[in-house]
Design a protein around this motif. Structure first.
Motif, PDB file in Angstrom:
ATOM      1  N   TYR A 143      11.091  -2.900   5.875  1.00 37.07           N
ATOM      2  CA  TYR A 143       9.923  -1.551   6.962  1.00 37.07           C
ATOM      3  C   TYR A 143      10.481  -0.280   6.257  1.00 37.07           C
ATOM      4  O   TYR A 143      11.251  -0.402   6.184  1.00 37.07           O
ATOM      5  N   GLY A 144       9.549   0.452   7.014  1.00 37.52           N
ATOM      6  CA  GLY A 144      10.098   1.608   7.179  1.00 37.52           C
ATOM      7  C   GLY A 144       9.808   2.843   5.594  1.00 37.52           C
ATOM      8  O   GLY A 144       8.805   1.873   5.370  1.00 37.52           O
ATOM      9  N   SER A 145      11.098   3.504   5.419  1.00 35.93           N
ATOM     10  CA  SER A 145      10.304   4.463   3.886  1.00 35.93           C
ATOM     11  C   SER A 145      10.342   3.780   2.455  1.00 35.93           C
ATOM     12  O   SER A 145       9.325   3.607   1.698  1.00 35.93           O
ATOM     13  N   VAL A 146      11.111   2.174   2.982  1.00 31.15           N
ATOM     14  CA  VAL A 146      11.185   2.193   1.611  1.00 31.15           C
ATOM     15  C   VAL A 146      10.035   0.910   1.024  1.00 31.15           C
ATOM     16  O   VAL A 146       9.174   0.462   0.632  1.00 31.15           O
ATOM     17  N   ALA A 147       9.506   0.225   2.705  1.00 30.47           N
ATOM     18  CA  ALA A 147       8.635  -0.355   2.179  1.00 30.47           C
ATOM     19  C   ALA A 147       7.079   0.420   2.418  1.00 30.47           C
ATOM     20  O   ALA A 147       6.267   0.215   1.230  1.00 30.47           O
ATOM     21  N   THR A 148       7.002   1.872   2.641  1.00 32.22           N
ATOM     22  CA  THR A 148       5.279   2.124   2.556  1.00 32.22           C
ATOM     23  C   THR A 148       6.542   3.348   0.636  1.00 32.22           C
ATOM     24  O   THR A 148       4.900   4.206   1.038  1.00 32.22           O
ATOM     25  N   GLY A 149       6.969   2.906   0.366  1.00 28.67           N
ATOM     26  CA  GLY A 149       7.055   3.991  -0.652  1.00 28.67           C
ATOM     27  C   GLY A 149       7.453   5.235  -0.804  1.00 28.67           C
ATOM     28  O   GLY A 149       7.508   6.262  -1.550  1.00 28.67           O
ATOM     29  N   PRO A 152      -5.570  -0.207  16.828  1.00 30.27           N
ATOM     30  CA  PRO A 152      -5.628   0.762  17.961  1.00 30.27           C
ATOM     31  C   PRO A 152      -5.572   2.431  16.577  1.00 30.27           C
ATOM     32  O   PRO A 152      -5.817   2.212  15.414  1.00 30.27           O
ATOM     33  N   SER A 153      -5.811   3.666  17.745  1.00 32.44           N
ATOM     34  CA  SER A 153      -6.152   4.456  16.894  1.00 32.44           C
ATOM     35  C   SER A 153      -4.980   5.016  15.936  1.00 32.44           C
ATOM     36  O   SER A 153      -3.814   4.723  16.452  1.00 32.44           O
ATOM     37  N   ARG A 154      -5.061   5.651  14.836  1.00 35.82           N
ATOM     38  CA  ARG A 154      -3.920   6.269  14.997  1.00 35.82           C
ATOM     39  C   ARG A 154      -3.190   7.225  15.252  1.00 35.82           C
ATOM     40  O   ARG A 154      -1.914   7.268  15.035  1.00 35.82           O
ATOM     41  N   GLN A 155      -3.986   7.963  16.244  1.00 35.39           N
ATOM     42  CA  GLN A 155      -2.388   8.842  16.853  1.00 35.39           C
ATOM     43  C   GLN A 155      -2.126   7.899  17.953  1.00 35.39           C
ATOM     44  O   GLN A 155      -0.349   7.897  17.914  1.00 35.39           O
ATOM     45  N   VAL A 156      -1.603   6.703  19.048  1.00 39.45           N
ATOM     46  CA  VAL A 156      -1.112   5.851  18.857  1.00 39.45           C
ATOM     47  C   VAL A 156      -0.374   5.312  17.541  1.00 39.45           C
ATOM     48  O   VAL A 156       0.959   5.398  18.418  1.00 39.45           O
ATOM     49  N   LEU A 157      -0.675   4.658  16.876  1.00 41.58           N
ATOM     50  CA  LEU A 157      -0.012   4.199  15.485  1.00 41.58           C
ATOM     51  C   LEU A 157       1.111   5.553  15.239  1.00 41.58           C
ATOM     52  O   LEU A 157       1.957   5.082  15.290  1.00 41.58           O
ATOM     53  N   ARG A 158       0.783   6.472  15.668  1.00 37.70           N
ATOM     54  CA  ARG A 158       2.191   7.639  14.888  1.00 37.70           C
ATOM     55  C   ARG A 158       2.708   7.973  16.047  1.00 37.70           C
ATOM     56  O   ARG A 158       4.076   8.057  15.510  1.00 37.70           O
ATOM     57  N   VAL A 159       2.526   7.645  16.967  1.00 38.98           N
ATOM     58  CA  VAL A 159       3.574   7.717  18.161  1.00 38.98           C
ATOM     59  C   VAL A 159       4.170   6.946  18.573  1.00 38.98           C
ATOM     60  O   VAL A 159       5.062   7.211  18.401  1.00 38.98           O
ATOM     61  N   LEU A 160       4.181   5.999  18.300  1.00 40.70           N
ATOM     62  CA  LEU A 160       4.648   3.962  18.212  1.00 40.70           C
ATOM     63  C   LEU A 160       5.495   4.435  17.247  1.00 40.70           C
ATOM     64  O   LEU A 160       6.326   3.592  17.310  1.00 40.70           O
ATOM     65  N   GLY A 161       5.232   5.274  16.056  1.00 38.05           N
ATOM     66  CA  GLY A 161       5.501   5.191  14.624  1.00 38.05           C
ATOM     67  C   GLY A 161       5.433   4.231  13.305  1.00 38.05           C
ATOM     68  O   GLY A 161       6.468   3.666  13.018  1.00 38.05           O
ATOM     69  N   ILE A 162       4.282   3.302  13.854  1.00 42.26           N
ATOM     70  CA  ILE A 162       4.126   2.197  12.465  1.00 42.26           C
ATOM     71  C   ILE A 162       3.046   3.613  11.960  1.00 42.26           C
ATOM     72  O   ILE A 162       2.810   4.054  11.821  1.00 42.26           O
ATOM     73  N   ARG A 163       4.098   2.743  10.215  1.00 43.95           N
ATOM     74  CA  ARG A 163       3.399   3.667   9.303  1.00 43.95           C
ATOM     75  C   ARG A 163       2.688   2.210   8.648  1.00 43.95           C
ATOM     76  O   ARG A 163       3.139   1.279   8.204  1.00 43.95           O
ATOM     77  N   ARG A 164       1.639   2.483   8.209  1.00 48.07           N
ATOM     78  CA  ARG A 164       0.491   1.765   8.223  1.00 48.07           C
ATOM     79  C   ARG A 164       0.221   1.969   6.161  1.00 48.07           C
ATOM     80  O   ARG A 164       0.324   2.986   6.475  1.00 48.07           O
ATOM     81  N   ASP A 165       0.275   1.188   5.276  1.00 48.75           N
ATOM     82  CA  ASP A 165      -0.421   1.697   3.871  1.00 48.75           C
ATOM     83  C   ASP A 165      -1.961   2.435   3.974  1.00 48.75           C
ATOM     84  O   ASP A 165      -1.630   3.285   3.249  1.00 48.75           O
ATOM     85  N   ASN A 166      -2.907   1.763   5.249  1.00 49.93           N
ATOM     86  CA  ASN A 166      -4.265   1.733   5.262  1.00 49.93           C
ATOM     87  C   ASN A 166      -4.908   2.858   5.609  1.00 49.93           C
ATOM     88  O   ASN A 166      -3.298   3.356   6.552  1.00 49.93           O
TER      89      ASN A 166
END
Length: 174
Positions: free
Chosen positions: A26-32, A160-174
Motif C-alpha cells: 500500500y502507500g506510494s508504491v501502490a499508487t504509483g 465517504p467524502s474526499r475530505q474525510v479520506l484525505r484527513v485519514l490519509g487514505i489514497r485511492r486510485d479513483n
C-alpha cells in the motif's frame, strides 16, 4: 516495477513466512507515486503470531529486499505484521473511531493518532493496494474496514467524502 515488487515479496514470504495468510503493498508504491526516498509499505496478515526472533528476521529481510529493489526502507517498520485477530481488534477499537470522528469534523488528525498502528491498518485496508497474496480473510477485513468507516460516517450507502479520506490519509486510485 510493481510486478517486480509483488513477485519479490511473494518469494520472500514463501521462503520465510509460510504462515502468511495474505499480503499486500500500500502507500506510494501502490499508487504509483513512489519517489527516490520511498519505502515499500507492506502488510502481512498472519494466521497466528510469530516469535520475536522470527519477526526480527522477517523485518531484516524486508529491509534487505527493499534496498535490493532500490527503495529506502523504514528501519523501524520495514513490514507490518499482524494477525487476523489483531487487525479486527484494531478496526473495532477506539483509535479508529476517534480518527474517523476527527476527520468527519474536518479536523486534521493529532500526530500521535495519525501514526497509530490502528489508523495505519485502516489506511492500508481502504487505500490503493497491490495484492501479493489474496485470501478470504483479507477480503473480510477489508469489508469490515469499509463497514466501520461507513457506520462512523452514518451514511453506509454513500462513499465517504474526499475530505474525510484525505484527513485519514487514505489514497485511492479513483
Amino acid at each position: 516495477m510493481s510486478g517486480t515488487v509483488v513477485a519479490a515479496i511473494d518469494q520472500l514470504l514463501t521462503d520465510q513466512a509460510r504462515d502468511a495468510v495474505a499480503a499486500f503493498v500500500y502507500g506510494s508504491v501502490a499508487t504509483g507515486q513512489a519517489g527516490p526516498s520511498s519505502d515499500v509499505d507492506t502488510c502481512v496478515l498472519l494466521a497466528q503470531p510469530v516469535s520475536t526472533a522470527a519477526a526480527q528476521r522477517l523485518r531484516a529481510s524486508f529491509v534487505q529486499l527493499q534496498e535490493r529493489l532500490g527503495y529506502t526502507p523504514d528501519p523501524d517498520y520495514p513490514v507490518e505484521l499482524f494477525t487476523v485477530q489483531q487487525i479486527r481488534a484494531a478496526l473495532l477499537g477506539h483509535k479508529v473511531t476517534h480518527a474517523i470522528e476527527q476527520a468527519r469534523a474536518g479536523e486534521e488528525l493529532e500526530p500521535e493518532l495519525a501514526e497509530a498502528d490502528e489508523v495505519e491498518i485502516l489506511r492500508a485496508l481502504l487505500g490503493s493496494r497491490l495484492t501479493v497474496r489474496a485470501s478470504p480473510q483479507l477480503d473480510e477485513l477489508t469489508a469490515l474496514a469499509n463497514q466501520v468507516l461507513a457506520q462512523q460516517l452514518h451514511r453506509a450507502s454513500t462513499p465517504p467524502s474526499r475530505q474525510v479520506l484525505r484527513v485519514l490519509g487514505i489514497r485511492r486510485d479513483n
